[in-house]
Write an enzyme that holds these catalytic residues in place. Sequence first.
Site, short mmCIF file in Angstrom:
data_model
loop_
_atom_site.label_atom_id
_atom_site.label_comp_id
_atom_site.label_asym_id
_atom_site.label_seq_id
_atom_site.Cartn_x
_atom_site.Cartn_y
_atom_site.Cartn_z
N GLU A 1 -32.53 -7.30 -4.47
CA GLU A 1 -33.30 -7.25 -5.72
C GLU A 1 -34.06 -5.93 -5.84
O GLU A 1 -34.54 -5.59 -6.91
CB GLU A 1 -34.36 -8.36 -5.79
CG GLU A 1 -33.91 -9.73 -5.43
CD GLU A 1 -34.04 -10.01 -3.93
OE1 GLU A 1 -33.36 -9.34 -3.13
OE2 GLU A 1 -34.81 -10.92 -3.57
N SER B 1 -31.78 -8.77 7.43
CA SER B 1 -32.64 -8.91 8.61
C SER B 1 -32.18 -10.12 9.45
O SER B 1 -31.52 -11.04 8.95
CB SER B 1 -34.08 -9.10 8.16
OG SER B 1 -34.17 -10.23 7.32
N CYS C 1 -29.96 0.53 9.62
CA CYS C 1 -29.78 -0.45 10.69
C CYS C 1 -29.34 0.24 11.97
O CYS C 1 -29.41 -0.34 13.04
CB CYS C 1 -28.75 -1.47 10.28
SG CYS C 1 -27.19 -0.70 9.87
P1 NAD Z 1 -33.42 -8.98 3.94
O1 NAD Z 1 -32.94 -9.86 5.03
O2 NAD Z 1 -34.82 -9.14 3.47
O3 NAD Z 1 -32.50 -9.18 2.62
C1 NAD Z 1 -31.10 -9.13 2.70
C2 NAD Z 1 -30.52 -10.02 1.59
O4 NAD Z 1 -30.94 -11.36 1.81
C3 NAD Z 1 -30.99 -9.63 0.19
O5 NAD Z 1 -29.92 -9.71 -0.69
C4 NAD Z 1 -32.05 -10.68 -0.12
O6 NAD Z 1 -32.11 -10.99 -1.50
C5 NAD Z 1 -31.59 -11.88 0.66
N1 NAD Z 1 -32.71 -12.71 1.12
C6 NAD Z 1 -33.97 -12.29 1.45
N2 NAD Z 1 -34.73 -13.33 1.83
C7 NAD Z 1 -33.94 -14.43 1.78
C8 NAD Z 1 -34.17 -15.80 2.07
N3 NAD Z 1 -35.34 -16.26 2.52
N4 NAD Z 1 -33.14 -16.65 1.92
C9 NAD Z 1 -31.93 -16.22 1.48
N5 NAD Z 1 -31.68 -14.93 1.17
C10 NAD Z 1 -32.67 -14.04 1.33
O7 NAD Z 1 -33.12 -7.48 4.40
P2 NAD Z 1 -33.59 -6.13 3.70
O8 NAD Z 1 -35.05 -5.94 3.91
O9 NAD Z 1 -33.05 -6.05 2.32
O10 NAD Z 1 -32.77 -5.06 4.57
C11 NAD Z 1 -33.23 -4.55 5.79
C12 NAD Z 1 -32.71 -5.34 6.96
O11 NAD Z 1 -31.29 -5.34 6.97
C13 NAD Z 1 -33.11 -4.74 8.30
O12 NAD Z 1 -33.45 -5.77 9.17
C14 NAD Z 1 -31.87 -4.01 8.76
O13 NAD Z 1 -31.75 -3.83 10.16
C15 NAD Z 1 -30.81 -4.94 8.25
N6 NAD Z 1 -29.52 -4.27 8.12
C16 NAD Z 1 -28.58 -4.54 9.06
C17 NAD Z 1 -27.35 -3.90 9.00
C18 NAD Z 1 -26.30 -4.17 10.03
O14 NAD Z 1 -25.21 -3.66 9.88
N7 NAD Z 1 -26.55 -4.95 11.06
C19 NAD Z 1 -27.08 -2.99 7.97
C20 NAD Z 1 -28.07 -2.75 7.02
C21 NAD Z 1 -29.29 -3.40 7.11
#
Ligand code: NAD
Length: 504
Positions: A183, A233, A288
């Site tokens: 978002e 995450s 990440c």
């Molecule tokens: P996030 O987990 O907050 O959000 C990721 C997605 O999940 C978004 O589309 C969000 O709308 C959705 N989401 C958020 N809260 C949710 C909930 N309670 N229930 C269901 N869906 C939900 O992550 P972020 O802050 O957008 O991104 C950063 C994180 O992503 C960091 O932890 C980073 O390490 C990780 N990341 C990992 C990789 C990898 O390849 N392992 C790559 C990029 C980012």
Amino acid sequence: MTTIATDVAEILHYINGAPSAGTGTQTQPVYNPATGEITGQLHLASSEDLEQVVAAARTAADSWGEVSIAKRTKIMFRFQQLLSEHTDELARIITSEHGKVLSDAAGEIGRGLEVVEFACGISQSLKGDYSDQVAGGIDVFSFRQPLGVVAGITPFNFPVMVPLWMAPVAIAAGNAFILKPSERDPSASMLIADLFKQAGLPDGVFQVLHGGKETVDGLLAHPEIDGISFVGSTPIAKYVHETATKYGKRVQALGGAKNHAVVMPDADMDLAADHINAAAFGSAGQRCMAISVAVAVGEGADALVDKLAERGRGVNVSHGLDEKADMGPVITPASKSRLQKIVGEAEQAGAALVIDGRDLVVKDHENGFFVGPTIIDKVNREMSAYTEEIFGPVLVVLRVDSLEEAIEVVNANPYGNGTAIFTSSGAHARTYTRRIQVGMVGVNIPLPVPVAWHSFGGWKDSLFGEHHIFGPDGVRFYTRGKAVTQRWPEPTQQSTASYSFPSN
Ligand code: NAD
């Protein structure tokens, strides 16, 4: 104080071949993190929108899966061309909502393009196997077929690259794909949808649905969705994996990270400091694969910290559109406050603050969510600066006595996404790469993101599910295998049916 840009954009869904406001009544502001301004209002999906998108995807998947591989890949080639041509426009969209510098935004598009190029050659990966005459007059062949409808849920930090880790492979393999982007920076996905349409992709094969937890939950539970790719995450990855598997879906859920770079005393210290600095502070540490822990081994530690500090002080932090900027802001004021709190806790617990970027103010962008490069030395494994994924421009330094101790430290960490070793010893490098419990390892390379024809994925709390993403694992994830055992008897051949289990 939050200000509102003069031309706030309305950000729509992309449903069945066209932008749509949907039927939802809720919207959410989107910010430019470099100015702190609200620049967009994002439409959030209602449950009816979700039903409409899934129904369109199901219809599209049924016919798209029947389209020849040659036709599917022709569209992918056109998409590749259009994406290349629109790189500048897309990079500007990324910078305006994510904050990363323009060259870095173009870099993420380049890595996404690599996956599109891999998908252009999907015919090679979809080739099956054939065994002739496994028994008298009997042959066996196996091949892979698309899952059907798959959804991708993606994080804010790579608004183009991560969707492109998923969609091109899923689509080239014959699936319909629903993207639920972050978002926080949702606009890039709308241009991607438009480029797919221009490339000739049939309506409904790629759609974009915006929303938060409620929308994600709807996708995870929907009986017409066959597979879920998630990147974000760790707590959410774990939740997505548990929930979607409960609903009988195939799931790959990539989570967070705490990536260690081990620096041996025999390393080229200038090379190590240059690369660790860039990998810790590029994209404001919001990758990440960012290096967030330097593990300094033995007597090299003081020299390493001095060199890191010198380079860290030289990082130019500014608006991502400023050509001289090396690093932009973090994504939200909440990220900035969290980071400030964790750095403060480390300081109070006795760590040494080598560079402190907590209170950085960027001239002419005083309302931006900026934090400067921060280096904390003499951190221990109990401090929150070590136990938490900070996801910002903070590098912590742990000091250890030996390679053995460094391996123990890294293997004890719950995350296992990426790691690197800096050394001039092949023996050290080999020992490290073989014994380390991490999915992606760099030798004198700080960000070992594999090229698109390998697959990307971490171990332990950095990935839930069996499949890594894109490359060969991506193809396996978005398809399922079928093995056919066939007999075409000659009319004159005698039947050999038996009540016993057939043997060869
Ligand atoms: P996030 O987990 O907050 O959000 C990721 C997605 O999940 C978004 O589309 C969000 O709308 C959705 N989401 C958020 N809260 C949710 C909930 N309670 N229930 C269901 N869906 C939900 O992550 P972020 O802050 O957008 O991104 C950063 C994180 O992503 C960091 O932890 C980073 O390490 C990780 N990341 C990992 C990789 C990898 O390849 N392992 C790559 C990029 C980012």
